[in-house]
Each structure stands twice: as structure tokens, then as C-alpha cells.
Enzyme design. Sequence first.
Site, PDB file in Angstrom:
ATOM      1  N   LYS A 176      29.655  22.067 -29.770  1.00  0.00           N
ATOM      2  CA  LYS A 176      29.811  23.468 -29.320  1.00  0.00           C
ATOM      3  C   LYS A 176      28.654  23.838 -28.394  1.00  0.00           C
ATOM      4  CE  LYS A 176      28.344  26.950 -32.070  1.00  0.00           C
ATOM      5  NZ  LYS A 176      27.438  27.929 -31.460  1.00  0.00           N
ATOM      6  N   ASN A 177      27.436  23.479 -28.782  1.00  0.00           N
ATOM      7  CA  ASN A 177      26.254  23.954 -28.043  1.00  0.00           C
ATOM      8  C   ASN A 177      25.950  23.157 -26.791  1.00  0.00           C
ATOM      9  OD1 ASN A 177      26.108  25.984 -29.865  1.00  0.00           O
ATOM     10  ND2 ASN A 177      24.342  25.171 -30.987  1.00  0.00           N
ATOM     11  N   CYS A 219      22.014  39.509 -33.714  1.00  0.00           N
ATOM     12  CA  CYS A 219      23.118  39.036 -34.557  1.00  0.00           C
ATOM     13  C   CYS A 219      22.553  38.937 -35.971  1.00  0.00           C
ATOM     14  CB  CYS A 219      23.637  37.692 -34.050  1.00  0.00           C
ATOM     15  SG  CYS A 219      22.500  36.355 -34.375  1.00  0.00           S
ATOM     16  N   ARG A 241      17.236  38.005 -31.372  1.00  0.00           N
ATOM     17  CA  ARG A 241      17.741  37.115 -30.311  1.00  0.00           C
ATOM     18  C   ARG A 241      17.435  37.638 -28.893  1.00  0.00           C
ATOM     19  NH1 ARG A 241      21.749  33.919 -32.677  1.00  0.00           N
ATOM     20  NH2 ARG A 241      21.293  32.368 -31.052  1.00  0.00           N
ATOM     21  N   ASP A 290      19.717  24.747 -37.389  1.00  0.00           N
ATOM     22  CA  ASP A 290      21.163  24.842 -37.641  1.00  0.00           C
ATOM     23  C   ASP A 290      21.603  24.020 -38.843  1.00  0.00           C
ATOM     24  OD1 ASP A 290      22.183  25.093 -34.142  1.00  0.00           O
ATOM     25  OD2 ASP A 290      21.266  26.499 -35.532  1.00  0.00           O
ATOM     26  N   ARG A 318      34.048  29.544 -35.376  1.00  0.00           N
ATOM     27  CA  ARG A 318      33.296  29.515 -34.122  1.00  0.00           C
ATOM     28  C   ARG A 318      32.710  28.136 -33.870  1.00  0.00           C
ATOM     29  NH1 ARG A 318      29.587  34.676 -33.276  1.00  0.00           N
ATOM     30  NH2 ARG A 318      29.474  33.571 -31.318  1.00  0.00           N
TER      31      ARG A 318
HETATM   32  C1  EPZ Z   1      20.540  28.013 -29.457  1.00  0.00           C
HETATM   33  O1  EPZ Z   1      20.420  29.411 -29.558  1.00  0.00           O
HETATM   34  C2  EPZ Z   1      21.790  27.639 -30.241  1.00  0.00           C
HETATM   35  N1  EPZ Z   1      22.958  28.279 -29.629  1.00  0.00           N
HETATM   36  C3  EPZ Z   1      21.629  28.097 -31.689  1.00  0.00           C
HETATM   37  O2  EPZ Z   1      22.770  27.650 -32.397  1.00  0.00           O
HETATM   38  C4  EPZ Z   1      20.399  27.412 -32.278  1.00  0.00           C
HETATM   39  O3  EPZ Z   1      20.217  27.873 -33.594  1.00  0.00           O
HETATM   40  C5  EPZ Z   1      19.178  27.753 -31.416  1.00  0.00           C
HETATM   41  O4  EPZ Z   1      19.408  27.362 -30.057  1.00  0.00           O
HETATM   42  C6  EPZ Z   1      17.925  27.031 -31.896  1.00  0.00           C
HETATM   43  O5  EPZ Z   1      18.130  25.654 -31.871  1.00  0.00           O
HETATM   44  C7  EPZ Z   1      23.477  27.723 -28.514  1.00  0.00           C
HETATM   45  O6  EPZ Z   1      22.994  26.722 -28.007  1.00  0.00           O
HETATM   46  C8  EPZ Z   1      24.690  28.411 -27.949  1.00  0.00           C
HETATM   47  P1  EPZ Z   1      16.597  29.901 -28.745  1.00  0.00           P
HETATM   48  P2  EPZ Z   1      19.369  30.182 -28.595  1.00  0.00           P
HETATM   49  O7  EPZ Z   1      16.589  30.648 -27.444  1.00  0.00           O
HETATM   50  O8  EPZ Z   1      19.224  29.463 -27.317  1.00  0.00           O
HETATM   51  C9  EPZ Z   1      13.279  33.234 -29.365  1.00  0.00           C
HETATM   52  C10 EPZ Z   1      24.564  27.844 -33.816  1.00  0.00           C
HETATM   53  O9  EPZ Z   1      24.569  27.971 -35.027  1.00  0.00           O
HETATM   54  N2  EPZ Z   1      13.558  33.622 -27.974  1.00  0.00           N
HETATM   55  O10 EPZ Z   1      16.261  28.442 -28.727  1.00  0.00           O
HETATM   56  O11 EPZ Z   1      19.785  31.622 -28.564  1.00  0.00           O
HETATM   57  C11 EPZ Z   1      14.453  33.462 -30.301  1.00  0.00           C
HETATM   58  O12 EPZ Z   1      14.445  34.783 -30.794  1.00  0.00           O
HETATM   59  C12 EPZ Z   1      23.615  28.653 -32.983  1.00  0.00           C
HETATM   60  O13 EPZ Z   1      25.263  27.027 -33.180  1.00  0.00           O
HETATM   61  C13 EPZ Z   1      12.809  34.651 -27.408  1.00  0.00           C
HETATM   62  O14 EPZ Z   1      11.948  35.237 -28.048  1.00  0.00           O
HETATM   63  O15 EPZ Z   1      18.030  30.059 -29.412  1.00  0.00           O
HETATM   64  C14 EPZ Z   1      14.209  32.444 -31.396  1.00  0.00           C
HETATM   65  O16 EPZ Z   1      13.264  32.968 -32.306  1.00  0.00           O
HETATM   66  C15 EPZ Z   1      22.895  29.672 -33.818  1.00  0.00           C
HETATM   67  N3  EPZ Z   1      13.064  35.001 -26.108  1.00  0.00           N
HETATM   68  C16 EPZ Z   1      13.573  31.270 -30.649  1.00  0.00           C
HETATM   69  O17 EPZ Z   1      13.093  31.809 -29.403  1.00  0.00           O
HETATM   70  C17 EPZ Z   1      14.023  34.369 -25.356  1.00  0.00           C
HETATM   71  O18 EPZ Z   1      14.189  34.714 -24.163  1.00  0.00           O
HETATM   72  C18 EPZ Z   1      14.533  30.128 -30.331  1.00  0.00           C
HETATM   73  O19 EPZ Z   1      15.690  30.705 -29.778  1.00  0.00           O
HETATM   74  C19 EPZ Z   1      14.769  33.327 -25.958  1.00  0.00           C
HETATM   75  C20 EPZ Z   1      14.513  32.969 -27.257  1.00  0.00           C
END
Ligand code: EPZ
Length: 421
Positions: free
Chosen positions: A22-23, A116, A121, A309, A401
Site C-alpha cells: 500500500k505504502n 488522525c 500528522r 506499523d 484500507r
Molecule cells: C508513512 O506515514 C506511512 N504512510 C505510515 O503508514 C507509517 O506509519 C509512517 O510513514 C512511518 O513509517 C504512508 O506511507 C502512506 P512520517 P507518514 O511523515 O509519511 C512527523 C500505515 O499504517 N512529521 O514518516 O505520514 C510525524 O508527525 C501508515 O500504513 C512531522 O513532524 O509518516 C511523525 O511523528 C500509518 N512533519 C514522524 O514525523 C512532517 O512534515 C514520521 O512521520 C512530516 C512528518
Amino acid sequence: MDKLIIEGGRPLHGEITISGAKNAALPILCAGLLAETPLTLTGVPALRDVSSTLKLLDTMGVKVTRDGDAVTLDASDVASFEATYEMVKTMRASILVLGPLLARFGTARVSLPGGCAIGSRPVDLHIKGLQAMGAAIHITHGYIQASTLHLPNRRLQGAKYYMDLVTVTGTENLMMAAALAQGTTVLENAAKEPEVVDLAECLNKMGAKITGAGTDAITIHGVERLSGASHHIVCDRIEAGTYMVAAAMTGGNVTLNNARPDLLEAVIEKLREAGAEVAHTANTITVKSNGKLKAVNIRTAPHPAFPTDMQAQFMAMNTVAEGVSTVHETIFENRFMHVQELQRMGANIEVQGNTALVKGIDRLDGANVMATDLRASAGLVLAGLVASDETVIDRIYHLDRGYEQLEEKLTKLGAKVRRSH
Ligand code: EPZ
């Protein structure tokens, strides 16, 4: 609302095939916006989030054709450069159209994704990275209004950008934006997830010049245009990890086809530490166990460390493993929504901040529980597979999802599970 009804206590045996990730599929579908000729993808999983993304691309004027697990995207005639609130609120990954729209068309209007269940996020790093490439970005009425029309040749300019936090979709958005920028971009402290690598491989097939994907420094030499290509989506390491834990917890013997052990080293190591037997070839993984597992301490962190995850799934395992364990969630601020549901099933869990203390018990009680987010729901399915009697999981649209044909695959392995509408 659909419910999943599981009768616990049956060891899983047999083999299933893991679907495309998915990701990886979500960013790669959005990369279709960058190409002037059709992009053909195979191994695209049939998931709600994939359908939502295809619907979004369709509203923009991308011609979408789908045949089984093959999807062709023709973005030669895109007419709208907007992702509305209605769209983004159902799927925050819609933010991944921002970089491609800006890179190819010089303009984008994308709703800020809300928070969420698992956290606020924010997308500030996506925005700062695009601003480092010269984009003019205003946040008005909950929308990101972005433009490059003031720049030379109306194109993003290559830049060196250090990401304060490791962000998966942030790295992906900026990599896609940089692919068509004027000059060279270096993304430092980049995410190393396999899905980032798969996106880079697809972009390079489309004519991009990206090196370093999979390391913490990715270099992108901007090119004038990208064209279509054919790409097969990498297998879903989190779906695979989920079934591996199911096999270990139920005391079964399960082989996963289309699974890549090299993407799951931290998970394999933890399962072996818990006492499960894990064997593999380059593209299959077999998990055997007598169901008597030892509790293991978990600490989530960016790849290649233990994936957030997989945290809920291992917590479910720890609730019925022997001994006491700690589960430390370092990525998201509220990713323990499964705890209170597991406690309803009799689990002994105590949460202090972003650490949970889990004391293993003999058996969970089947109960009515509520899915709250994708991976928490997966943890509840695993708990239901080993609990006494029946577990009814409500709001399983969360599961749909991210898990393709979940009940079919579990049933094939001998579980007693059915969906009720
Ligand atoms: C991706 O989400 C995945 N989703 C998530 O999978 C996964 O849990 C996550 O990466 C971590 O591995 C997809 O790829 C579609 P991040 P993402 O940006 O990119 C902070 C699932 O279950 N952050 O790596 O949204 C954020 O709050 C989903 O399949 C900022 O502060 O996660 C978090 O604490 C859930 N500012 C950390 O970084 C930003 O601009 C990591 O988030 C971006 C992120």
C-alpha cells in the site's frame, strides 16, 4: 458498519501470497502525474486507499484504466490541480499529489490533511522542502496554495534540504518534486523505507536521475520531462509481518509467497527472539511456532529499525507471551489506541507516556472490540485469532484500507473468520 467475527484458538497452516505494498502504491500512483505518456503499474493491491487515490487522480483528469492488479495512468491531459478537503480527509496520503502537481504544472491547491487517530500528522517538512526549492506557498482556509509561476522557467529550483525529522511521505513528495526541478536537489536525513526505494526505482524508469534512495542522502538531478514506464509494485512488508505474527501467535506453520525477508530483518529478529522459527528464500518466508512465545521488548524507529506499523501486532503477541515486556512508540504520539481494546479482552497493559508495559497472560477473552486505525485493527485481529470464544471487531473499514482479502487469506490458513454487514 461491517464487522469481523473471529473464533479464536485455531493454529494457522498453509500458504498465502502477499499483495503489493500500500505504502509504495500510493506515492507511485501520484508519480503518474509527472509523466507525459502512460505509466503502467502491476502488483497494485485492491485496497480502499488505492481506490481513493485513483478517484482523486481521475477528478484531476488523469485517465485511469484498471485490469486486475494492473493500473495504467495517462496524465497527458490533466485539467485540475486540486485535492479537496473531502478527498484528503478520507485519506491523508493525498498530500502526495502536492509535489508532482507543483513540479509538472507549477501550481497546486491541496487541503491540509487533518490529524488522525494516531497523531497530529503535520506536513510542515513537506512544505519547508518545497519552499527550499523556491515554491511560493500560502496556507489559507485549510488549503496549501502552492505556485512556482514566479520562478525562472516557472520551475522548482534544485536545493540542498535537511529534514529535521525522518518523514516517509515527506521524502517521497520532495523526491517527486525534485525530479523535474531545474538543477540538483540533495535530501538529507531522508527516509530509508523500502517504499521510498521502490518509488525512486519507478521514477528512474520514467527518466528521472535519482541516486542514494535507501540511504539518508538522496540526490536528484532534475530533468526536463518524465515519460511513462512499466513498474511492478514491491510486496507489502507490513502485510507480511502481520501474517508472520499470526502464525507465531496461533502456533502454526505458514509460508508467505511474494514476501521479501530483506525488507523485514528487524521483524524477523524479534520473532526469533520470541521463540518462533523463521526460514526464508529470497521471496518466501516461513514461520513455525508451538504457540508458546516469550515476550519481547519493542522500540519503534525509522527503517531499518523496528517499524511503527508493526507495533500493535507485536503488542498483541506480547499480551499472551510469557513474561513482561515494554513497547516503546517513538514515531507517533498516540499510537496506543489498541491498548484499551486489548484490555477489554483481558490483556494486562499499563501505559506510561509512549511506553506500554505488557504482562503476558495465559489467554485473552473473546470480546466486542472497536477498530480505530489501520494497524491497531490488525492487532485486534491477531488477538481474536488466539482469544477464547468469539471476538467481534467493529468499524473494520480501517482494515480494508491496508489488507487485501484479509478474511479470504486467513480462512485459507484455517482461521474461522467471517464478515458481517
Ligand atoms: C508513512 O506515514 C506511512 N504512510 C505510515 O503508514 C507509517 O506509519 C509512517 O510513514 C512511518 O513509517 C504512508 O506511507 C502512506 P512520517 P507518514 O511523515 O509519511 C512527523 C500505515 O499504517 N512529521 O514518516 O505520514 C510525524 O508527525 C501508515 O500504513 C512531522 O513532524 O509518516 C511523525 O511523528 C500509518 N512533519 C514522524 O514525523 C512532517 O512534515 C514520521 O512521520 C512530516 C512528518
